[in-house]
Design a protein around this motif. Sequence first.
Motif, PDB file in Angstrom:
ATOM      1  N   LEU A   1       0.871  -1.332  -0.247  1.00 30.52           N
ATOM      2  CA  LEU A   1       0.093  -0.083  -0.019  1.00 30.52           C
ATOM      3  C   LEU A   1       0.725   1.204  -0.123  1.00 30.52           C
ATOM      4  N   THR A   2       0.800   2.157  -1.059  1.00 29.92           N
ATOM      5  CA  THR A   2       1.485   3.427  -0.998  1.00 29.92           C
ATOM      6  C   THR A   2       0.569   4.567  -0.955  1.00 29.92           C
ATOM      7  N   ALA A   3       0.746   5.827  -0.864  1.00 26.12           N
ATOM      8  CA  ALA A   3       0.067   6.904  -1.151  1.00 26.12           C
ATOM      9  C   ALA A   3      -0.910   7.240  -2.337  1.00 26.12           C
ATOM     10  N   THR A   4      -0.629   6.346  -3.435  1.00 26.74           N
ATOM     11  CA  THR A   4      -1.231   6.467  -4.447  1.00 26.74           C
ATOM     12  C   THR A   4      -2.005   5.012  -5.021  1.00 26.74           C
ATOM     13  N   SER A   5      -1.779   3.971  -4.005  1.00 29.05           N
ATOM     14  CA  SER A   5      -2.574   2.647  -4.643  1.00 29.05           C
ATOM     15  C   SER A   5      -3.758   2.926  -4.466  1.00 29.05           C
ATOM     16  N   GLU A   6      -4.591   2.229  -5.544  1.00 28.20           N
ATOM     17  CA  GLU A   6      -5.910   2.013  -5.830  1.00 28.20           C
ATOM     18  C   GLU A   6      -6.348   0.886  -5.012  1.00 28.20           C
ATOM     19  N   VAL A   7      -7.210   0.863  -4.005  1.00 25.98           N
ATOM     20  CA  VAL A   7      -7.672  -0.134  -3.246  1.00 25.98           C
ATOM     21  C   VAL A   7      -9.198  -0.932  -3.624  1.00 25.98           C
ATOM     22  N   VAL A   8      -9.979   0.376  -3.888  1.00 25.86           N
ATOM     23  CA  VAL A   8     -11.495   0.116  -4.341  1.00 25.86           C
ATOM     24  C   VAL A   8     -11.567   0.343  -5.701  1.00 25.86           C
ATOM     25  N   ASP A   9     -12.012  -0.383  -6.703  1.00 26.89           N
ATOM     26  CA  ASP A   9     -12.632  -0.081  -7.913  1.00 26.89           C
ATOM     27  C   ASP A   9     -13.845  -0.148  -8.014  1.00 26.89           C
ATOM     28  N   THR A  10     -14.677   0.768  -8.507  1.00 31.63           N
ATOM     29  CA  THR A  10     -16.123   0.812  -8.306  1.00 31.63           C
ATOM     30  C   THR A  10     -16.868   0.692  -9.912  1.00 31.63           C
ATOM     31  N   GLY A  11     -18.126  -0.100 -10.019  1.00 30.11           N
ATOM     32  CA  GLY A  11     -18.909  -0.182 -11.309  1.00 30.11           C
ATOM     33  C   GLY A  11     -20.415   0.233 -10.998  1.00 30.11           C
ATOM     34  N   GLU A  12     -21.126  -0.079 -11.915  1.00 28.88           N
ATOM     35  CA  GLU A  12     -22.558   0.084 -11.663  1.00 28.88           C
ATOM     36  C   GLU A  12     -23.201  -1.065 -12.597  1.00 28.88           C
TER      37      GLU A  12
ATOM     38  N   THR B   1     -14.650  -5.193   2.198  1.00 26.74           N
ATOM     39  CA  THR B   1     -14.600  -4.956   3.512  1.00 26.74           C
ATOM     40  C   THR B   1     -13.419  -5.686   4.282  1.00 26.74           C
ATOM     41  N   ASP B   2     -13.639  -7.116   3.960  1.00 33.62           N
ATOM     42  CA  ASP B   2     -12.648  -7.979   4.814  1.00 33.62           C
ATOM     43  C   ASP B   2     -11.153  -7.704   4.182  1.00 33.62           C
ATOM     44  N   SER B   3     -11.036  -7.498   2.898  1.00 32.13           N
ATOM     45  CA  SER B   3      -9.794  -7.079   2.282  1.00 32.13           C
ATOM     46  C   SER B   3      -9.078  -5.720   2.834  1.00 32.13           C
ATOM     47  N   VAL B   4     -10.052  -4.987   2.824  1.00 34.93           N
ATOM     48  CA  VAL B   4      -9.558  -3.474   3.447  1.00 34.93           C
ATOM     49  C   VAL B   4      -9.116  -3.488   4.736  1.00 34.93           C
ATOM     50  N   GLN B   5      -9.761  -4.467   5.526  1.00 36.25           N
ATOM     51  CA  GLN B   5      -9.657  -4.460   7.054  1.00 36.25           C
ATOM     52  C   GLN B   5      -7.958  -5.146   7.076  1.00 36.25           C
ATOM     53  N   GLU B   6      -7.515  -5.910   6.307  1.00 36.47           N
ATOM     54  CA  GLU B   6      -6.079  -6.388   6.134  1.00 36.47           C
ATOM     55  C   GLU B   6      -5.314  -5.154   5.845  1.00 36.47           C
TER      56      GLU B   6
ATOM     57  N   LEU C   1      -6.144   5.296   2.471  1.00 30.48           N
ATOM     58  CA  LEU C   1      -6.961   4.217   2.870  1.00 30.48           C
ATOM     59  C   LEU C   1      -8.179   5.040   2.932  1.00 30.48           C
ATOM     60  N   LYS C   2      -8.455   6.138   3.775  1.00 29.48           N
ATOM     61  CA  LYS C   2      -9.482   6.854   3.921  1.00 29.48           C
ATOM     62  C   LYS C   2     -10.304   7.377   2.754  1.00 29.48           C
ATOM     63  N   ARG C   3      -9.656   7.721   1.529  1.00 27.46           N
ATOM     64  CA  ARG C   3     -10.127   8.187   0.479  1.00 27.46           C
ATOM     65  C   ARG C   3     -10.992   7.004  -0.469  1.00 27.46           C
ATOM     66  N   GLU C   4     -10.324   5.865  -0.111  1.00 23.17           N
ATOM     67  CA  GLU C   4     -10.590   4.627  -0.881  1.00 23.17           C
ATOM     68  C   GLU C   4     -11.883   4.229   0.075  1.00 23.17           C
ATOM     69  N   LEU C   5     -11.918   4.296   1.142  1.00 22.16           N
ATOM     70  CA  LEU C   5     -12.902   3.946   2.125  1.00 22.16           C
ATOM     71  C   LEU C   5     -14.189   4.719   1.963  1.00 22.16           C
ATOM     72  N   LEU C   6     -13.983   6.091   1.669  1.00 25.74           N
ATOM     73  CA  LEU C   6     -15.029   6.879   0.994  1.00 25.74           C
ATOM     74  C   LEU C   6     -15.518   6.473  -0.169  1.00 25.74           C
ATOM     75  N   GLU C   7     -14.793   6.081  -1.098  1.00 27.58           N
ATOM     76  CA  GLU C   7     -15.427   5.679  -2.119  1.00 27.58           C
ATOM     77  C   GLU C   7     -16.454   4.301  -1.930  1.00 27.58           C
ATOM     78  N   LEU C   8     -15.888   3.581  -1.315  1.00 27.65           N
ATOM     79  CA  LEU C   8     -16.634   2.204  -0.695  1.00 27.65           C
ATOM     80  C   LEU C   8     -17.940   2.625   0.009  1.00 27.65           C
ATOM     81  N   LYS C   9     -17.778   3.569   0.675  1.00 24.73           N
ATOM     82  CA  LYS C   9     -18.912   4.110   1.544  1.00 24.73           C
ATOM     83  C   LYS C   9     -19.991   4.925   0.547  1.00 24.73           C
ATOM     84  N   ARG C  10     -19.652   5.458  -0.273  1.00 29.66           N
ATOM     85  CA  ARG C  10     -20.479   5.908  -1.367  1.00 29.66           C
ATOM     86  C   ARG C  10     -21.235   5.136  -2.023  1.00 29.66           C
ATOM     87  N   ALA C  11     -20.822   3.708  -2.241  1.00 25.14           N
ATOM     88  CA  ALA C  11     -21.470   2.717  -2.844  1.00 25.14           C
ATOM     89  C   ALA C  11     -22.602   1.974  -1.891  1.00 25.14           C
ATOM     90  N   VAL C  12     -21.889   1.769  -0.668  1.00 20.00           N
ATOM     91  CA  VAL C  12     -22.776   0.998   0.397  1.00 20.00           C
ATOM     92  C   VAL C  12     -23.775   1.675   0.976  1.00 20.00           C
TER      93      VAL C  12
END
Length: 375
Positions: free
Chosen positions: A139-150, A208-213, A238-249
């Motif tokens: 994990l780096t400062a520019t890593s993509e953690v969550v990818d979203t679609g529709e 969410t399980d993977s993000v927890q790791e 991580l907070k930015r990617e978590l926000l992306e996940l939050k917008r989906a859930v």
Amino acid sequence: MSMAGNLRKVTSLGRVGGLRKVARLARRRPRVDLSHPARSPLGTSVVNCVSYREGVRIPAGRDLVDSVEQVRKNRDGFLWLGLHEPTDQEFAGVAELFDLHPLAVEDAVEAHQRPKLERYGETVFAVFKTVCYVEHEELTATSEVVDTGEIMVFVGEDFVITVRHGRHGSLGPLRETLEASPQQLSKGPAAVLHAIADHVVDDYLHVTDSVQEDIDQVEMAVFAENGARVDAGRIYQLKRELLELKRAVVPLGRPLEELATRPMRVVDPEIQAYFRDVSDHLLRAKEQIAAFDELLNSILQAHLAQVTVAQNEDMRKITAWAAVVAVPTMVCGVYGMNFEHMPELHWRYGYGLIIGVISVACVLLYRGFRRNGWI
């Protein structure tokens, strides 16, 4: 003929006549296999088009129009049409054939919608945000953690239309699972809608399980011995990617509640109980995301506190060494003034005495700072 050509003709005929003229034109088209298990040859946007009766796949019609006509003629089955990122021209014919509302059609083509549920006459339009965990070595400062679609879903009495956007979220395995359970699939289009909702929410839990790791790794790094050296950008990422996940859930809670409690003609009451189960799983995902957000806030605050403490430690060390160096600096400054009448200047033992005094003073200061943990 390509699917785009088929749909353009459907659209143009909508201004001249109804479904009968479309059907007559379809009989002059070459026969096209719509039942391919992975991808039909209709065009780049059509993933699959299959008809079901009593939960069992039935032979496909000659084309999309013929399949729809068969389903509506028998009145005991439904058609599932799957599309992937269709264009306006490709989707125009589908909208005309199934009498879809223009606002829902616009949302389905343009994408970038919030999860929602809307009713247009006898048709239910649902939007789901799909998520996918992006694997990374570190994990780096520019890593993509969550990818979203529709996934957009149109549900009518005798049809289900799924429109997928994004690089993930394929519904092929889901279709195979449903076909292996004819009893569930026989409940109609609402069973497909439930299966999609359950599939999407299950992906939320996996992500969410993977993000927890990732959060656990960052937490261990922050509270390690050199935790102050951890890049704060990793925590912010991580907070930015978590926000992306939050917008989906989070926005999906209201649509699932409506599907579970609000009477709808296309949703069998028996299926509504299944939506309540999906809603419970979504609640678990929402609680995990809220907990992760709080934990990341705590980790960030702890990291900032560690950085502050480390800076204080550095300042104390600098101050202590500055105090030690100040002794010889002061003495040398006094004896470097070059005054002619200084009593110790011509004393034989003056140099040795001054060096001894400086050394003793520096040692005493060093031991004192060392005892207090400043050095």
